[in-house]
Design an enzyme around this catalytic site. Sequence first.
Site, PDB file in Angstrom:
ATOM      1  CB  THR A  73      -0.916  -0.007   1.248  1.00  0.00           C
ATOM      2  OG1 THR A  73      -1.707  -1.196   1.202  1.00  0.00           O
ATOM      3  CG2 THR A  73      -1.808   1.211   1.298  1.00  0.00           C
ATOM      4  CD  GLN A 187      -2.859 -10.621  -5.020  1.00  0.00           C
ATOM      5  OE1 GLN A 187      -2.603 -11.819  -5.152  1.00  0.00           O
ATOM      6  NE2 GLN A 187      -3.252 -10.119  -3.861  1.00  0.00           N
ATOM      7  CB  SER A 207       3.379  -6.464  -0.708  1.00  0.00           C
ATOM      8  OG  SER A 207       3.112  -6.718   0.651  1.00  0.00           O
ATOM      9  CG  HIS A 209       1.726  -9.808   3.133  1.00  0.00           C
ATOM     10  ND1 HIS A 209       0.447 -10.294   3.092  1.00  0.00           N
ATOM     11  CD2 HIS A 209       1.647  -8.515   2.753  1.00  0.00           C
ATOM     12  CE1 HIS A 209      -0.385  -9.324   2.714  1.00  0.00           C
ATOM     13  NE2 HIS A 209       0.327  -8.237   2.497  1.00  0.00           N
ATOM     14  CB  CYS A 332      -9.315  -4.762   1.799  1.00  0.00           C
ATOM     15  SG  CYS A 332      -7.601  -4.999   1.394  1.00  0.00           S
TER      16      CYS A 332
END
Length: 394
Positions: A73, A187, A207, A209, A332
């Site tokens: 983000t 992704q 990202s 994770h 989310c």
Amino acid sequence: MFQAIYLDHAATTPTDPRVVEAMQPYFSEFYGNPSSPHRFGRKAERAIELARDTIAEILHCPRGAIVFTGCGTESDNLALRGPVVAAKMTGKRARVITAKTEHHAVSATAAQIGATMDTDVTFLPVTREGIVTPDALRSALQVGPVDAVTIVSVMYGNNEVGTIQPIRELAAVAHQYGALFHTDAVQAGGQLPMDVQALGVDMLSLSAHKFYGPKGVGLLYVREGVPLLSAQTGGGQENDRRSGTHNVPLIVGLARALELAYTSLAARAADYARHRDRLILEIPRLIPGTHLTGSAERLPNHASCVFEGVNGNTLLMHLDMAGIAASSGSACNTGNPEPSEVLLTMGYPSALALGSLRLTVGRQTTDAEIDRVLEVLPDAVAKLRSVKVTPVES
Ligand code: PLP
């Protein structure tokens, strides 16, 4: 009794034990602040620079082009806001072009930039498969303010429907019109090739994770020469692009996770795709009134669909009770009673968009787990369809 089955790898992945092992010494043993000039600091700084080298090799970019951030983000925010702030500082106009099918880290950021930073924002149309076509981008670039610094942001792989965008072509169109091109590759990380030169992008977000690394760390690739000024001011770390003391263990973990993910990318992607294709083939065959969502070019681990006459959130609860962890779209938005904006933008009517299911496989997924899902899902859908809603008397 079946063990719980985790098919929500798009939401997050478990941290690989080899990643945890690499991170471990940097919590309590080598705990120096990398900005400190003494030996404790130098040890930590060395770990960060080694991590940067590993990542630069995988991304095919100079080491200085990598900015470590606190998550995907934050990377997306920096990619969109950074060039806008830089433009404003030099008295130029700015413009952001993106799509409502992006993750909120991009679409909501673009909307806020439009509302607060005197910047034009354009949301591009997408096809029923969720694709932003080069023609749609070209049409948008042909109109609008001249001399504005323009940032185009289109994601590499979609988090809700798995669609892979034609990034190379889109970046080439953006460059024809002098615009900057950012891709949110959060992704796609650990699933698709990540050579920034081959992709032709100016900025790219990742990202950790999402590819078996720790939560709370990401990166933004920024091509040399891209004008970018961070709104976050402070100690000037990361060449002034991300102030704040480096999170050394997490950065070490990010690099190790990326290294592991890209060591056997093709074999792993083929493994994912085998499970995914069973889901894609079998679910519509077993359950009438199923519509696959997304495009033929989809993320290797990603199967998604909508069911007629079913509420996706209720279906998730039924699956959870049967020990299957899935999602109705973005993590989310799960639990949100509103239909997904991504599916609405792709042209699905609200009633159908409410019946969405996302199944994303991972390294530990087995054939037996897919068998189990294909056994449980048709019954769960049939049960939900058989429930008659009695109107409440007033
Ligand atoms: N972009 C996409 C496409 C995502 O799927 C996600 C998370 O799901 C993000 C950005 C945000 O990443 P993070 O969770 O690291 O903030």
